[in-house]
Design a protein around this motif. Structure first.
Motif, PDB file in Angstrom:
ATOM      1  N   LEU A  86     -11.445   3.601  -4.820  1.00 53.83           N
ATOM      2  CA  LEU A  86     -10.625   3.725  -6.017  1.00 53.83           C
ATOM      3  C   LEU A  86     -10.439   5.189  -6.392  1.00 53.83           C
ATOM      4  O   LEU A  86     -11.286   6.033  -6.109  1.00 53.83           O
ATOM      5  N   PHE A  87      -9.318   5.489  -7.045  1.00 49.79           N
ATOM      6  CA  PHE A  87      -9.121   6.838  -7.562  1.00 49.79           C
ATOM      7  C   PHE A  87      -8.501   6.744  -8.950  1.00 49.79           C
ATOM      8  O   PHE A  87      -7.879   5.744  -9.306  1.00 49.79           O
ATOM      9  N   ARG A 116       0.850  -1.190   0.000  1.00 51.48           N
ATOM     10  CA  ARG A 116       0.000   0.000   0.000  1.00 51.48           C
ATOM     11  C   ARG A 116       0.886   1.241   0.000  1.00 51.48           C
ATOM     12  O   ARG A 116       1.767   1.391   0.852  1.00 51.48           O
ATOM     13  N   SER A 125      -7.136   7.607  -1.654  1.00 53.42           N
ATOM     14  CA  SER A 125      -7.811   6.307  -1.581  1.00 53.42           C
ATOM     15  C   SER A 125      -8.822   6.223  -0.449  1.00 53.42           C
ATOM     16  O   SER A 125      -9.409   5.163  -0.228  1.00 53.42           O
ATOM     17  N   PHE A 148      -1.408   9.400  -1.209  1.00 53.56           N
ATOM     18  CA  PHE A 148      -2.239   8.279  -1.640  1.00 53.56           C
ATOM     19  C   PHE A 148      -3.276   7.903  -0.585  1.00 53.56           C
ATOM     20  O   PHE A 148      -4.354   7.413  -0.931  1.00 53.56           O
ATOM     21  N   ASP A 149      -2.971   8.114   0.682  1.00 46.87           N
ATOM     22  CA  ASP A 149      -3.950   7.823   1.731  1.00 46.87           C
ATOM     23  C   ASP A 149      -5.184   8.702   1.567  1.00 46.87           C
ATOM     24  O   ASP A 149      -6.324   8.241   1.708  1.00 46.87           O
TER      25      ASP A 149
END
Length: 251
Positions: free
Chosen positions: A30-31, A2, A26, A22-23
């Protein structure tokens, strides 16, 4: 694996510093990474790959010692750097890489090249601090490869799915795909079961052939006693239907 955060400086089209959380992206699931051509979508993925493996996918890893990774828009005194924070195999790690850098000499004229630098740190949740693990390119590369269970080539084929390169995975032979998918989905236990079943099959087949050979030996003795009245089947030990054929001939 992750991803948590990616920090990029003077990398690809990014002349300054950019960060990707990214945290945060997400949090809703989904992104999508989107933008016009040249916006830097592929460069973000390249930066992830570079942080993990020290190189980028395929033909984009060109030039002397990876110095072409540096942004043409970067200020003269800004060094290229990629930092990636991720969790893999239950461990929260931070990988920082700086490719070789050709910079102006501090004294006199001309330029000099600073060597590539790599750092690996691990977060200690109990202490709330980061612990230095290594600054060796080789050690860090081996550690990341072992934790991910994939080489750079496999990572680029399956995880990143770079433009057009996924077709190479689809065109790969069955053995190559099998090895890669086996590592990705940890199918070792199934392979072990398959191995044991194959061993049992070979053992059983050997026992059947041994029994058939003994049966044929008895049939030959019966034929000698009966003369030409008994015709033996033209089957070898292990052939299907041998026992039934011998019993039918002896009836």
């Amino acid at each position: 694996m992750r991803l948590h955060r990616l920090d990029i400086t003077a990398f690809g089209p990014f002349g300054g510093s950019q960060s990707v959380d990214f945290d945060d992206l997400s949090a809703a699931g989904l992104f999508l990474l989107h933008g016009p051509t040249g916006a830097g979508k592929t460069s973000v993925l390249d930066a992830v790959c570079y942080a993990l493996y020290g190189s980028v996918p395929g033909a984009r890893q060109s030039g002397s010692q990876g110095m072409t990774l540096r942004s043409d828009h970067a200020a003269v005194g800004t060094r290229t750097e990629v930092r990636l924070e991720l969790t893999v195999a239950g461990r929260r790690l931070e990988v920082t890489r700086q490719p070789p850098w050709e910079r102006p000499k501090l004294r006199g004229k001309g330029t000099t090249v600073d060597k590539a630098q790599t750092w690996l740190r691990e977060h200690d949740a109990a202490a709330g601090t980061w612990k230095d693990l290594s600054r060796s390119h080789q050690e860090i590369g081996e550690e990341i490869t072992q934790l991910l269970g994939m080489s750079r080539e496999q990572f680029c084929q399956v995880v990143l799915l770079p433009q057009g390169d996924f077709a190479r995975f689809l065109r790969a032979d069955a053995e190559a795909r099998g090895k890669l998918l086996g590592r990705l989905f940890d199918t070792r236990r199934f392979a072990e079961v398959e191995k044991r079943l194959a061993e049992r099959r070979r053992t059983t087949e050997a026992q059947v052939r041994e029994g058939d050979a003994a049966l044929l030996a008895d049939a030959h003795r019966m034929q000698q006693a009966a003369g030409d009245a008994m015709a033996l089947p033209e089957l070898a030990p292990g052939d299907p239907g041998l026992a039934e054929a011998v019993l039918s001939a002896a009836a």
